[in-house]
Design a protein around this motif. Structure first.
Motif, PDB file in Angstrom:
ATOM      1  N   ILE A  34       0.944  -1.236  -0.203  1.00 40.41           N
ATOM      2  CA  ILE A  34       0.072   0.154   0.007  1.00 40.41           C
ATOM      3  C   ILE A  34       0.800   1.138  -0.035  1.00 40.41           C
ATOM      4  O   ILE A  34       1.639   1.347   0.789  1.00 40.41           O
ATOM      5  CB  ILE A  34      -0.804   0.259   1.258  1.00 40.41           C
ATOM      6  CG1 ILE A  34      -1.953  -1.198   1.122  1.00 40.41           C
ATOM      7  CG2 ILE A  34      -1.779   1.141   1.346  1.00 40.41           C
ATOM      8  CD1 ILE A  34      -2.679  -1.277   2.478  1.00 40.41           C
ATOM      9  N   ASP A  35       0.647   1.981  -0.918  1.00 42.19           N
ATOM     10  CA  ASP A  35       1.537   3.297  -1.090  1.00 42.19           C
ATOM     11  C   ASP A  35       0.882   4.490  -0.569  1.00 42.19           C
ATOM     12  O   ASP A  35       0.189   5.147  -1.068  1.00 42.19           O
ATOM     13  CB  ASP A  35       1.986   3.382  -2.699  1.00 42.19           C
ATOM     14  CG  ASP A  35       2.852   4.737  -2.775  1.00 42.19           C
ATOM     15  OD1 ASP A  35       3.407   5.147  -1.850  1.00 42.19           O
ATOM     16  OD2 ASP A  35       2.857   4.965  -4.237  1.00 42.19           O
ATOM     17  N   GLN A  36       1.137   4.947   0.539  1.00 36.85           N
ATOM     18  CA  GLN A  36       0.589   6.156   1.143  1.00 36.85           C
ATOM     19  C   GLN A  36       1.283   7.436   0.494  1.00 36.85           C
ATOM     20  O   GLN A  36       0.599   8.372   0.813  1.00 36.85           O
ATOM     21  CB  GLN A  36       0.753   5.987   2.728  1.00 36.85           C
ATOM     22  CG  GLN A  36      -0.178   4.741   3.211  1.00 36.85           C
ATOM     23  CD  GLN A  36      -0.318   4.735   4.750  1.00 36.85           C
ATOM     24  OE1 GLN A  36       0.111   5.639   5.352  1.00 36.85           O
ATOM     25  NE2 GLN A  36      -1.158   3.846   5.179  1.00 36.85           N
ATOM     26  N   THR A  37       2.428   7.374   0.330  1.00 38.64           N
ATOM     27  CA  THR A  37       3.379   8.442  -0.172  1.00 38.64           C
ATOM     28  C   THR A  37       2.652   8.826  -1.723  1.00 38.64           C
ATOM     29  O   THR A  37       2.835  10.092  -2.065  1.00 38.64           O
ATOM     30  CB  THR A  37       4.676   8.454  -0.612  1.00 38.64           C
ATOM     31  OG1 THR A  37       5.186   7.346  -1.293  1.00 38.64           O
ATOM     32  CG2 THR A  37       5.189   8.007   1.091  1.00 38.64           C
ATOM     33  N   PRO A  72      -2.251 -10.439  -1.678  1.00 39.16           N
ATOM     34  CA  PRO A  72      -2.568 -11.231  -0.451  1.00 39.16           C
ATOM     35  C   PRO A  72      -3.811 -10.696   0.393  1.00 39.16           C
ATOM     36  O   PRO A  72      -4.076  -9.701   0.282  1.00 39.16           O
ATOM     37  CB  PRO A  72      -1.281 -11.380   0.391  1.00 39.16           C
ATOM     38  CG  PRO A  72      -0.634 -10.113  -0.295  1.00 39.16           C
ATOM     39  CD  PRO A  72      -1.150  -9.981  -1.839  1.00 39.16           C
ATOM     40  N   ASP A  73      -4.465 -11.500   1.051  1.00 37.66           N
ATOM     41  CA  ASP A  73      -5.667 -11.006   2.051  1.00 37.66           C
ATOM     42  C   ASP A  73      -5.149 -10.004   3.055  1.00 37.66           C
ATOM     43  O   ASP A  73      -5.892  -9.082   3.286  1.00 37.66           O
ATOM     44  CB  ASP A  73      -6.293 -12.153   2.646  1.00 37.66           C
ATOM     45  CG  ASP A  73      -7.145 -12.952   1.812  1.00 37.66           C
ATOM     46  OD1 ASP A  73      -7.498 -12.492   0.729  1.00 37.66           O
ATOM     47  OD2 ASP A  73      -7.365 -14.379   2.292  1.00 37.66           O
ATOM     48  N   SER A  74      -4.011 -10.014   3.342  1.00 33.92           N
ATOM     49  CA  SER A  74      -3.228  -9.130   4.391  1.00 33.92           C
ATOM     50  C   SER A  74      -3.357  -7.700   3.786  1.00 33.92           C
ATOM     51  O   SER A  74      -3.513  -6.805   4.778  1.00 33.92           O
ATOM     52  CB  SER A  74      -1.835  -9.520   4.718  1.00 33.92           C
ATOM     53  OG  SER A  74      -0.915  -9.500   3.661  1.00 33.92           O
ATOM     54  N   ILE A  75      -3.334  -7.377   2.551  1.00 37.31           N
ATOM     55  CA  ILE A  75      -3.298  -6.241   1.770  1.00 37.31           C
ATOM     56  C   ILE A  75      -4.788  -5.596   2.274  1.00 37.31           C
ATOM     57  O   ILE A  75      -5.015  -4.419   2.458  1.00 37.31           O
ATOM     58  CB  ILE A  75      -3.162  -6.298   0.395  1.00 37.31           C
ATOM     59  CG1 ILE A  75      -1.562  -6.591   0.169  1.00 37.31           C
ATOM     60  CG2 ILE A  75      -3.324  -4.930  -0.335  1.00 37.31           C
ATOM     61  CD1 ILE A  75      -0.638  -5.497   0.791  1.00 37.31           C
TER      62      ILE A  75
END
Length: 83
Positions: A34-37, A72-75
């Motif tokens: 996940i790219d928060q920037t 993956p489900d973790s994302i």
């Protein structure tokens, strides 16, 4: 006035300001993050910041198609925590 960049949600197809979306990226090493920037290197897909959108993305496997890799489900769990 400064122009606000807009991107399209891969699920709802809505054009929204970039700050109302979350970017999920497949890195060159084939990892999904996940790219928060908003600046991570790799192939990106934008999702609207909405639990229903995340659930639909998981159910339809739309992110898998856009990123061309198994997400993956973790994302999806991390996405739900962010909202």
């Amino acid at each position: 006035m400064k122009k606000i960049p807009e991107r399209t949600c891969v699920i709802t197809k809505e054009k929204l300001p970039k700050n109302e979306l979350i970017r999920v990226v497949r890195t060159p090493e084939m990892n999904v993050i996940i790219d928060q920037t908003g600046r991570a290197n790799g192939r990106g897909a934008y999702l609207k910041k909405d639990i229903k959108v995340f659930e639909q993305a998981k159910k339809t496997k739309a992110l898998n198609r856009h990123l061309e890799v198994e997400v993956p489900d973790s994302i999806f769990e991390e996405l739900e925590k962010l909202v």
